[in-house]
Scaffold this motif. Sequence first.
Motif, PDB file in Angstrom:
ATOM      1  N   LEU A  15       0.997  -1.299  -0.029  1.00 19.97           N
ATOM      2  CA  LEU A  15       0.002   0.066  -0.075  1.00 19.97           C
ATOM      3  C   LEU A  15       0.924   1.210   0.014  1.00 19.97           C
ATOM      4  O   LEU A  15       0.456   2.295  -0.421  1.00 19.97           O
ATOM      5  N   SER A  16       1.895   1.182   0.869  1.00 18.73           N
ATOM      6  CA  SER A  16       2.785   2.240   0.710  1.00 18.73           C
ATOM      7  C   SER A  16       2.014   3.504   1.042  1.00 18.73           C
ATOM      8  O   SER A  16       2.184   4.602   0.609  1.00 18.73           O
ATOM      9  N   PRO A  17       1.355   3.446   2.442  1.00 14.18           N
ATOM     10  CA  PRO A  17       0.557   4.757   2.921  1.00 14.18           C
ATOM     11  C   PRO A  17       1.593   5.460   3.672  1.00 14.18           C
ATOM     12  O   PRO A  17       2.496   5.143   4.219  1.00 14.18           O
ATOM     13  N   PRO A  18       1.208   6.769   3.817  1.00 15.13           N
ATOM     14  CA  PRO A  18       2.053   7.599   4.776  1.00 15.13           C
ATOM     15  C   PRO A  18       1.739   7.146   6.060  1.00 15.13           C
ATOM     16  O   PRO A  18       0.914   6.430   6.605  1.00 15.13           O
ATOM     17  N   ARG A  19       2.850   7.529   6.690  1.00 13.18           N
ATOM     18  CA  ARG A  19       2.830   7.173   8.431  1.00 13.18           C
ATOM     19  C   ARG A  19       1.736   7.755   9.047  1.00 13.18           C
ATOM     20  O   ARG A  19       1.131   7.168   9.922  1.00 13.18           O
ATOM     21  N   ALA A  20       1.456   9.019   8.840  1.00 12.22           N
ATOM     22  CA  ALA A  20       0.101   9.492   9.482  1.00 12.22           C
ATOM     23  C   ALA A  20      -1.023   8.886   9.191  1.00 12.22           C
ATOM     24  O   ALA A  20      -1.936   8.392  10.042  1.00 12.22           O
ATOM     25  N   LYS A  21      -1.274   8.290   7.913  1.00 16.40           N
ATOM     26  CA  LYS A  21      -2.439   7.451   7.631  1.00 16.40           C
ATOM     27  C   LYS A  21      -2.518   6.076   8.587  1.00 16.40           C
ATOM     28  O   LYS A  21      -3.491   5.769   8.721  1.00 16.40           O
ATOM     29  N   ALA A  22      -1.277   5.330   8.679  1.00 13.65           N
ATOM     30  CA  ALA A  22      -1.290   4.241   9.345  1.00 13.65           C
ATOM     31  C   ALA A  22      -1.698   4.618  10.853  1.00 13.65           C
ATOM     32  O   ALA A  22      -2.242   3.702  11.223  1.00 13.65           O
ATOM     33  N   THR A  23      -1.126   5.629  11.270  1.00 15.37           N
ATOM     34  CA  THR A  23      -1.426   5.759  12.619  1.00 15.37           C
ATOM     35  C   THR A  23      -2.925   6.010  12.713  1.00 15.37           C
ATOM     36  O   THR A  23      -3.747   5.549  13.567  1.00 15.37           O
ATOM     37  N   SER A  24      -3.602   6.819  12.007  1.00 18.51           N
ATOM     38  CA  SER A  24      -5.140   6.930  11.689  1.00 18.51           C
ATOM     39  C   SER A  24      -5.742   5.711  11.804  1.00 18.51           C
ATOM     40  O   SER A  24      -6.990   5.425  12.238  1.00 18.51           O
ATOM     41  N   CYS A  25      -5.357   4.682  10.942  1.00 16.71           N
ATOM     42  CA  CYS A  25      -6.111   3.420  10.728  1.00 16.71           C
ATOM     43  C   CYS A  25      -5.922   2.656  11.920  1.00 16.71           C
ATOM     44  O   CYS A  25      -6.948   1.924  12.377  1.00 16.71           O
ATOM     45  N   GLY A  26      -4.927   2.585  12.472  1.00 15.25           N
ATOM     46  CA  GLY A  26      -4.633   1.757  13.979  1.00 15.25           C
ATOM     47  C   GLY A  26      -5.515   2.543  15.031  1.00 15.25           C
ATOM     48  O   GLY A  26      -6.265   1.341  15.595  1.00 15.25           O
ATOM     49  N   SER A  27      -5.622   3.664  15.100  1.00  9.43           N
ATOM     50  CA  SER A  27      -6.506   4.135  16.207  1.00  9.43           C
ATOM     51  C   SER A  27      -7.820   3.932  15.982  1.00  9.43           C
ATOM     52  O   SER A  27      -8.637   3.711  16.796  1.00  9.43           O
ATOM     53  N   LEU A  28      -8.412   3.911  14.678  1.00 15.68           N
ATOM     54  CA  LEU A  28      -9.597   3.729  14.218  1.00 15.68           C
ATOM     55  C   LEU A  28     -10.018   2.205  14.557  1.00 15.68           C
ATOM     56  O   LEU A  28     -11.204   1.862  15.240  1.00 15.68           O
ATOM     57  N   LEU A  29      -9.046   1.401  14.404  1.00  9.20           N
ATOM     58  CA  LEU A  29      -9.371  -0.034  14.578  1.00  9.20           C
ATOM     59  C   LEU A  29      -9.186  -0.395  16.127  1.00  9.20           C
ATOM     60  O   LEU A  29     -10.273  -1.126  16.568  1.00  9.20           O
ATOM     61  N   GLU A  31     -10.283   1.860  18.213  1.00  9.58           N
ATOM     62  CA  GLU A  31     -11.541   2.457  18.461  1.00  9.58           C
ATOM     63  C   GLU A  31     -12.821   1.591  18.633  1.00  9.58           C
ATOM     64  O   GLU A  31     -13.732   1.290  19.147  1.00  9.58           O
ATOM     65  N   LEU A  32     -12.540   0.785  17.417  1.00 12.03           N
ATOM     66  CA  LEU A  32     -13.671  -0.001  16.585  1.00 12.03           C
ATOM     67  C   LEU A  32     -13.835  -1.317  17.708  1.00 12.03           C
ATOM     68  O   LEU A  32     -14.980  -1.747  17.998  1.00 12.03           O
ATOM     69  N   GLN A  33     -12.507  -1.854  18.110  1.00  9.77           N
ATOM     70  CA  GLN A  33     -12.369  -2.969  19.030  1.00  9.77           C
ATOM     71  C   GLN A  33     -12.887  -2.791  20.403  1.00  9.77           C
ATOM     72  O   GLN A  33     -13.869  -3.185  20.955  1.00  9.77           O
ATOM     73  N   ASP A  34     -12.987  -1.447  20.956  1.00 10.27           N
ATOM     74  CA  ASP A  34     -13.547  -0.964  22.155  1.00 10.27           C
ATOM     75  C   ASP A  34     -14.898  -0.716  22.061  1.00 10.27           C
ATOM     76  O   ASP A  34     -15.525  -1.071  22.948  1.00 10.27           O
ATOM     77  N   LEU A  35     -15.279  -0.347  20.909  1.00 13.55           N
ATOM     78  CA  LEU A  35     -16.872  -0.337  20.637  1.00 13.55           C
ATOM     79  C   LEU A  35     -17.515  -1.617  20.501  1.00 13.55           C
ATOM     80  O   LEU A  35     -18.647  -1.876  21.143  1.00 13.55           O
ATOM     81  N   TRP A  36     -16.589  -2.461  20.145  1.00 13.66           N
ATOM     82  CA  TRP A  36     -17.321  -4.049  20.086  1.00 13.66           C
ATOM     83  C   TRP A  36     -17.424  -4.609  21.555  1.00 13.66           C
ATOM     84  O   TRP A  36     -18.349  -5.355  21.797  1.00 13.66           O
ATOM     85  N   ASP A  37     -16.545  -4.224  22.214  1.00 13.02           N
ATOM     86  CA  ASP A  37     -16.239  -4.785  23.542  1.00 13.02           C
ATOM     87  C   ASP A  37     -17.636  -4.237  24.087  1.00 13.02           C
ATOM     88  O   ASP A  37     -18.273  -4.898  25.291  1.00 13.02           O
ATOM     89  N   GLU A  38     -17.649  -2.851  24.069  1.00 16.48           N
ATOM     90  CA  GLU A  38     -18.770  -2.298  25.048  1.00 16.48           C
ATOM     91  C   GLU A  38     -20.020  -2.924  24.360  1.00 16.48           C
ATOM     92  O   GLU A  38     -21.121  -2.987  25.251  1.00 16.48           O
TER      93      GLU A  38
END
Length: 585
Positions: A15-29, A31-38
């Motif tokens: 994919l060769s995404p920029p570092r800022a985008k990778a960080t944003s995708c990880g945080s979103l993931l 956050e998605l797991q936390d929401l699933w736990d709740e």
Amino acid sequence: MSQVRVFEPMSPSLLSPPRAKATSCGSLLQELQDLWDEIGETDAERDRMILQLEQECLNVYRKKVDNARKNKADLHQALASGKAEISHLMSALGECESIGQLENKRGTLKEQVAMIKPLLDALRNKKEERIKELMLLQSQITLLSTEMAGNVHPTRPTQVDEHDLSVKKLSELSSQLEMLQKEKDIRLRKVNEYVASIHELTNVMSLDLSKTLSEIHPGFNDGRKSISRSISNDTLTRLEATVNALKQEKKERLQKLQGHGSALVELWNIIDMPSDERSKFEHITRLISVSPDAVFGQGRLGSAVIDEAREEVERLNLLKASKMKELVLKKQDELEEIYREVHMDIESEAERQILMDLIDSGTVDLSDLLAGMDGRIVKAKEQAISRKDILEKVEKWKFASEEESWLDEYERDQSRYSAGRGVHKNMKRAEKARILVNKLPVLVETLMSKIKAWEKEKGIPFEYDKVKLLDTLEEYIRFRMQKDEEKKRSREQKKLQEQLMAEKETMFGAKPSPLRQFPVKKPLGQSSNVNVVTGTPASRRISTSRHGGASSGKGRKELGGKAANAAIPLNFVSLPKDNYSNQSP
């Protein structure tokens, strides 16, 4: 409870995404797991949603890759098309040597496309300019070709061949256009020359110039503009044919006019036309000996001039017919004069009567009769020329014979030495006469030789005033021989007389001169102051006589007989002949 799958992002190498985008995708993931736990989502549900999320990510990446591949292919296609177009343009423009420079250039596709774009634009602009140049040349060539072909409606210029836009093609078309322009200039000059010739010829013959040019091409009515519009092969052919036809007509008209002019001169000479009447037709007679190219001027060969000359010839022919009898007689007089001058025989009265009968009968053409008379005159002149040399010698012979007769009379005159008027002139004439008389034999011999040669050449006898000249000369020679015999007898008689006188002197002896005692009777016409002793005795007068006529020979014979029987004084002394000859002038 199943273990919850942790969503792992795709490999950065793919994919060769920029570092800022990778960080944003990880945080979103996270956050998605936390929401699933709740929420309390099951692991199966979580796995399904993560798989769905991964599939959607793959689709997005695949779409991007496909777009990138398509973009790459488009760039390759654009680069290839650009290179192909450049190659085609360079080939069409004749710049093939520049194609090899494109193969040496390296870089990304966009860089390569960017590098060929300026060259491609330049070549496209050059192509458009070259097409315009070629179109202009082809349109001019088409226009000139149309003018030379004589098409009324100009054809559309042919399309430019875009596969050949080279400088060579441009040069070929330029050369073709230049050649056509030169051909046009040549044709224009020819048209101008033809039109000028037609103008000159129609002017000389008084023809309608506009009508003549209209028959060649309708546009020629517009003056000079027509010349620039009509230079076709058909027009040139028509112009040349018209010029040739007009030249032929000019030649025929000139021949007619020359014939009328010659006829006028002949008729003038026949009827002795006055000079003032002849001057009215000098504009016609001046053309008798000129060539067609030398005739210029308004109406010189017009129909009116030809008709005028023809009518005058007809009028003079009528006048000539009325004077033909006079003309024939005039020719007869001329013929007789020629014969008379050379002492030829001609039956004048008989020939005149024959001519009058022919004219009165009307069965003979008077012109033919006059022509026959001219032929006879020419023949008579030729005969006169052939007789000229002989007649000149005949005149010399006649003159010498006359001088011979005069000399005989002169030497018989006992008082020829007496003082008086004209004695000196007579003595001079006598000397000249003796020279001519001495040349008479040679002259007669030469004359007879020439007459015989002339008769042999002509086959007819040479007559002089109806008498054969050769017979006359032969008779003259016989007469001279007779005179020579008489002269010989006269000398012998004189010699006998002298001997008789000498014998008487011997018998009777010398006595005083009886001339002093008895007067001597003077001869008739002798001057009284002349000494009788020195007078001319009868014997000397006989001996010095020249050749004369037959009557003079008879006279000498009688004179000699009387002298022999005459009484001679006893003391008379005869002087020798030489002494008397020395005393003669």
